[in-house]
Each structure stands twice: as structure tokens, then as C-alpha cells.
Design an enzyme around this catalytic site. Structure first.
Site, PDB file in Angstrom:
ATOM      1  N   GLU A 251       0.954  -1.166  -0.380  1.00 53.99           N
ATOM      2  CA  GLU A 251       0.223  -0.180  -0.020  1.00 53.99           C
ATOM      3  C   GLU A 251       0.846   1.539  -0.112  1.00 53.99           C
ATOM      4  O   GLU A 251       0.111   2.179   0.491  1.00 53.99           O
ATOM      5  CB  GLU A 251      -0.907  -0.431   1.336  1.00 53.99           C
ATOM      6  CG  GLU A 251      -2.049  -1.326   1.093  1.00 53.99           C
ATOM      7  CD  GLU A 251      -3.013  -0.600   1.975  1.00 53.99           C
ATOM      8  OE1 GLU A 251      -3.274   0.317   2.558  1.00 53.99           O
ATOM      9  OE2 GLU A 251      -4.380  -2.066   2.072  1.00 53.99           O
TER      10      GLU A 251
ATOM     11  N   HIS B 276      -1.891  -1.756  10.407  1.00 57.25           N
ATOM     12  CA  HIS B 276      -0.775  -3.195  10.885  1.00 57.25           C
ATOM     13  C   HIS B 276      -0.140  -3.933  11.573  1.00 57.25           C
ATOM     14  O   HIS B 276       1.088  -2.730  11.705  1.00 57.25           O
ATOM     15  CB  HIS B 276      -0.826  -3.846   9.319  1.00 57.25           C
ATOM     16  CG  HIS B 276      -1.753  -4.357   8.677  1.00 57.25           C
ATOM     17  ND1 HIS B 276      -1.869  -5.150   7.756  1.00 57.25           N
ATOM     18  CD2 HIS B 276      -3.058  -3.278   7.908  1.00 57.25           C
ATOM     19  CE1 HIS B 276      -2.503  -5.050   7.069  1.00 57.25           C
ATOM     20  NE2 HIS B 276      -3.401  -3.805   6.858  1.00 57.25           N
TER      21      HIS B 276
END
Length: 610
Positions: free
Chosen positions: A316, A594
Site C-alpha cells: 500500500e 497493521h
């Protein structure tokens, strides 16, 4: 295979691309700011509630009409630039390869890994993976994250600072001192050990084997001990069974792992914060006995990225400016980086137009020999707007006595994210295996210079696979053939993780809570079962009924683990590949939703050294 050091093959196309982006950027920036003003993070909402007299509301009321007016004015230029940009994508390369030669300071630190002769006892290699959510600011806010440009710079700084630190490992097999607090050593109870770091390096201290010590390795007589609380009279490090391992490879060599002593931690601390980061030769730790039923390797929750991190895969990394900022920071530690990976527009990705690239970035301390990118053709919904795919990389990690190259293969990917699309992810995993086999076959031909085949040291898959090993909704992915070809060190079998395995997906609503605001505090929370229930996203079961508060009752376990590092156990005949340690990392607390993961592999030929 040629590594692409520029997005385009000619200077003219590069100029046209810069011109097209110059037309697009004002409209893009204004639209991003306009949408960002409509979506507030929980931190911004908290600040507004604490300061009702702030000028934030007034700023939004004034800026929104202004942004909208300027956006409308920039639209004609953006349309012209967009048409030019979309046309140019047919000639754009699928990635950008950058190599920064280390300066004198970096050379002294050993940022460039050694390619010296490969010895039978082999070496150890450390791999890391993290989803950093560097989307345009307006899109990142849907994950309760903002300030993408600042986060990109800070992510790069934290990663290189963690990887370049001395690594101090403290093992306590049988603590007898009752003054040790449960909070400080809760990781020992749960099967994890904590990794601490020093801001300064030991002077002339090579990496040490674990050895029992009788004196406190942290402080000298009369000095305050930073380990135990002020109320304790005895230092817990004096307890019997305490063992210390210093992972600080010897400067200038980068290949050997020597023995150190406790004295280097006390009187041998130098103010010169230089340290070699070369991958060291591995040795089995004979000084530490493992508990019955324990895995054959160490596992930990760490507030830092592992020292001497060799390979890093990020997901990402979508925003173009954030990519540049992140790459600039990582180049202080990693000489070789592949970024801006993927395709845009219609090129190579079926009929769906791609507004974003794959978001994958790969950094290495070892020379990259070959790279290849493939786009998944079956994306659906909003996920199809990004060119998600897989990046295959071949690196050279050494040279054998027969002058054969010793190489390694890395596969970096980010799978389809939409829940319920298990068939899509399984099809992508099928393609990953097929493309990977083709890449290895295509790049395994003997070199033209000497006609010798390469020796393969490792084959590793890293990335965000967007499914976990415990959810009933992910049963199809859990039984995929990828787990027969590659080993997941955190997994017992389909639907069952090892007791110490930790979820990697954080609950976005709690990202800015004080309890998890720093790497150290997030580490402490993750070491506690109740803390994990509070701040991790847990697997769900369709058969479970909601509780009294209307929330689904989570399954037993430690959260959804969707970030993976897999490795192939047999890559070269008679060679041995053993895992040394696996880490769940909290160093990016507050910067992403995350947890990062890291794994260290030990590779040897299985022969006796002559």
C-alpha cells in the site's frame, strides 16, 4: 533481464510525463484536500471536542468553498494532462529500480552486504514485511489515518533506525528473583521474549553467543539500573539462568560471528554510534535450553525492526509523493530499492482502468539481479482500481568456492481485500505459484560468462494476503496449495495457528489511544491477552451470536493474522534452511493499522568446513 532505472526509456517521454503530471497535480491535490476536510480521524475529533473554541470549524467553512472554486478552475488543465498521462502509460516500465552508492559513513556501517565466498556453515538472512497504508490522504482517512506525507517520512526513519541498531537479546530460562515484575517479563509467560536496544554501540564487540552471566550486564556498581523499577532492591538480571546475546556484527567483516562478553555492555560503550550491518554467519545458540513443547526457533513481540534487516517488502505504498519520501529515507540503509511497481491505465491489466499502481515496494541490502512484475487480472469492485499484483525478485547473496553465484528468490504481493471473495484470492494464489515457477525457470539459466548454474539459498513469499488462518469465512484460502509448497512458521494447520502467533490487523478505532501511542506501549498491550482483545481485529464465525452489547463474540486466538512470510524448506539439494526467529513488530505504532512481521532464516550447505 534489464533492471529499469527510469520509468521511461527516453528523455522525451519522461518530459511529457512530468508535463502531464504538472497539469494533473493541482486538481489532484485540491480534490484530496476537499475530501479530507469531510472525513475526520478519531484524533481530530478528540481534539475538537477538547477545544470547542478552536478555529478548525471556521477553517473548514472558509477553505471548502475555496478548494471547490479552485478545483473547478483546474479541471480543464487536469483533463488535458490526464489524457496525455493515460496515453504514456503504454510505454511506461512496470517498476523503478534505484541504487544508491553508500557514502563513507554508510560504508563504515556496512550497509552494503558482503558477497564474500560462501562457506559451508552458511549465513542468516532477515526478511520483513509491512502494510503501511500510504494512500492519498483522503482515502487513508477511511482507515483512521491522515498526513500521508509525514507518515511516509516517519515510516522510513523508524524502519532504518530499527534495522541499524545493536540487537540486545536477554533470555531468562529460570528466573528465581521474585522481584521481577509480571509486567516487565510478561512476554516470558506468553512464550515471547522482548527485544531491547541501546542508543550506543558496544566498542569493538562482535556478535556473541548466549552465555550465562553472574554480574548485571546493564549497569556498573553504584549506577541506576534501567531494567527494574525503583522499588526493587535487586536487579532481575542477577537472577540465575540469565543469558545475553548481542547481535552486533563485527565492523569491516560482515561475515563472521564472534564471541562477546558482559564487560562490553558496561565499560565498553562508546559514544560513536557506528555499527556494521552486514549479515553475519549464524551459529546455533548452545547456551539456551528450550522449554518442552517450544518451537525450534525464537518468537517475539518487539518494539523494533530486527537488527541487520536484509530484505523489506512493503504494501500500500500508493501515493507518488509519499513513495519518494519513503524511498529517500530507506536509501540511508538499503542500497537497492524497487518502487512504483505496477501498471496504470489499461496497460497489461485487462479492461479495468488502473488509477493506482500495485502499492508494493521492495528494498534490499543485497544486489538485485532480476525483477519481474505481473498484474492480477481478476480484481473486483474498488480493489480493481489498483494494479494489485506480484513482484518477483532475484538477489545475489554470495559466491561459492567454484565461483557460482549464490542467489535468493523473493515474492512480494498484496492480494484482493474485499471480504467474501475467497475464490478471487485463491485464483490469485494459483497465478502466484505459476508465475513464480516461470520466473525461477527463466532466471535459472547458467550465466553467459562462466556457464555455471546458480546455487539457490532461499525462496520466500512476503505480503498482505488479506485472509487469516482462523476465520471460518477463509477456509478456502487456508487449504490452498501455497501452504504445501511454502511453510508458514506461525501455522499448525488449516484453521489453527500456533499459540504464540499474533494477529496483525489493528482495530482502527483505537489507533490513537494513549495505551498504544508508542512502539513500547503497543508492545506491552500486545503481550497481554486482554489488551489484544481490545486493540486487534479478531476472526469472526458465522455461527456465533452477538453478545449483550450487540458485538460479535470473537473466536479464541490472538487476532486476524493477514500479513505473512512464507519460506520453502527445500530449495537446493543437501542444503539446510532453518528458521531462527519470527517477530511481530510494533515500531510503526500510530503510522499504520497493521503490525509488521519479520523472520530470520539460517541457510547452510550441510557440509563440514574444510
Amino acid at each position: 533481464m534489464v533492471l529499469h532505472t527510469s520509468p521511461y526509456s527516453s528523455a522525451f517521454l519522461r518530459c511529457l510525463s512530468s508535463l502531464s503530471w504538472g497539469f494533473i497535480f493541482p486538481c489532484y491535490w485540491l480534490l484530496d484536500r476537499l475530501l479530507s476536510s469531510c472525513v475526520a480521524t478519531s484524533l481530530e475529533k478528540r481534539r475538537r471536542s477538547q477545544d470547542p473554541c478552536s478555529f478548525v470549524t471556521l477553517y473548514v467553512l472558509v477553505s471548502t468553498p475555496l478548494y471547490l472554486l479552485l478545483l473547478l478552475a483546474s479541471l480543464p488543465f487536469a483533463l488535458l494532462g490526464f489524457l496525455l498521462w493515460a496515453t504514456l502509460q503504454a510505454a511506461r516500465h512496470p517498476y523503478l529500480y534505484t541504487h544508491r552508492r553508500p557514502d563513507k559513513h554508510q560504508a563504515e556501517q556496512g550497509c552494503v552486504a558482503s558477497l564474500a565466498d560462501w562457506r559451508p556453515q552458511g549465513r542468516s538472512f532477515c526478511f520483513g514485511s509491512s502494510n503501511v497504508c500510504l494512500l492519498p490522504d483522503s482515502l487513508a482517512r477511511f482507515n483512521n489515518l491522515s498526513e500521508t506525507q509525514r507518515r511516509a517520512r516517519e515510516v522510513g526513519k523508524r524502519i532504518r533506525n530499527g534495522a541499524s541498531r545493536p540487537q540486545i537479546k536477554i533470555y531468562i530460562d529460570s528466573p528465581t528473583n521474585t522481584s521481577i515484575s509480571a509486567t516487565s517479563f510478561s512476554s516470558l509467560v506468553t512464550g515471547f521474549r522482548r527485544t531491547s536496544s541501546l542508543g550506543q554501540r558496544p566498542d569493538n564487540t562482535p556478535e556473541a553467543e548466549t552465555e550465562p552471566v553472574t554480574d548485571c550486564p546493564i549497569h556498573t556498581a553504584g549506577a541506576d539500573c534501567p531494567i527494574h523499577s525503583k522499588g526493587d532492591q535487586d536487579c532481575p538480571m542477577h537472577a540465575s539462568g540469565v543469558q545475553i546475546s548481542i547481535s552486533a556484527p563485527e565492523a569491516g567483516t560482515g561475515n563472521h560471528q564472534g564471541e562477546g562478553d558482559a564487560e562490553s555492555l558496561t565499560g565498553g560503550v562508546s559514544s560513536n554510534n557506528t555499527l556494521s550491518h552486514r549479515t553475519s554467519m549464524f551459529k546455533k545458540h548452545t547456551g539456551r535450553k528450550r522449554r518442552q513443547g517450544d518451537d525450534g526457533f525464537d518468537h517475539e513481540i518487539s518494539a523494533f525492526f530486527p537488527a541487520n534487516l536484509d530484505f523489506l517488502c512493503l504494501q500500500e505504498v500508493f501515493d507518488h509523493r509519499a513513495t519518494s519520501r519513503l524511498r529517500q529515507q530507506l536509501h540511508h540503509y538499503f542500497p537497492y530499492i524497487l518502487s512504483d511497481v505496477g501498471r496504470y491505465a489499461w496497460k497489461g491489466c485487462c479492461s479495468r482502468f488502473k488509477f493506482l499502481n500495485s502499492g508494493v515496494m521492495m528494498a534490499s541490502r543485497y544486489p538485485i539481479l532480476d525483477a519481474h512484475y505481473e498484474c492480477y487480472p481478476n480484481g473486483r469492485g474498488e480493489d480493481a482500481l489498483a494494479a494489485k499484483g506480484v513482484l518477483f525478485v532475484k538477489v545475489q547473496v554470495g559466491t561459492s568456492h567454484q565461483e557460482q553465484r549464490v542467489v535468493g528468490y523473493l515474492t512480494c504481493t498484496h492480494l484482493h481485500a474485499i471480504e467474501g471473495d475467497a475464490a478471487v484470492r485463491c485464483e490469485q494464489l494459483d497465478l502466484l505459484l505459476v508465475w513464480g515457477a516461470e520466473f525461477r525457470k527463466m532466471t535459472s539459466r547458467p550465466s553467459e560468462e562462466k556457464g555455471l548454474e546458480d546455487q539457490v539459498a532461499f525462496d520466500v513469499v512476503l505480503g498482505d494476503l488479506n485472509f487469516d488462518n482462523c476465520s471460518s469465512e477463509d477456509k478456502l484460502e487456508q487449504q490452498h496449495a501455497v501452504f504445501t509448497q511454502y511453510k508458514d512458521p506461525c501455522r499448525l494447520g488449516p484453521g489453527e495457528d500456533k499459540p504464540w502467533a499474533l494477529g496483525t490487523l489493528l482495530d482502527t478505532s483505537g489507533l490513537y489511544d494513549e495505551e498504544v501511542s508508542s512502539p513500547e506501549s503497543l508492545q506491552k498491550v500486545m503481550e497481554n491477552e486482554e489488551g489484544r482483545k481490545e486493540y486487534l481485529v479478531f476472526p469472526t464465525n458465522k455461527n456465533h451470536c452477538p453478545n449483550q452489547k450487540g458485538r460479535k463474540i470473537p473466536l479464541k486466538g490472538n487476532g486476524r493474522r493477514i500479513d505473512y512470510i512464507l519460506y520453502r524448506e527445500e530449495v537446493q539439494q543437501d542444503w539446510k534452511v532453518d528458521i531462527e526467529e519470527f517477530s511481530f513488530i510494533t515500531q510503526l505504532a500510530g503510522l499504520t493499522d497493521h503490525l509488521s512481521v519479520a523472520m530470520r532464516l539460517a541457510v547452510s550447505t550441510g557440509e563440514e568446513e574444510p
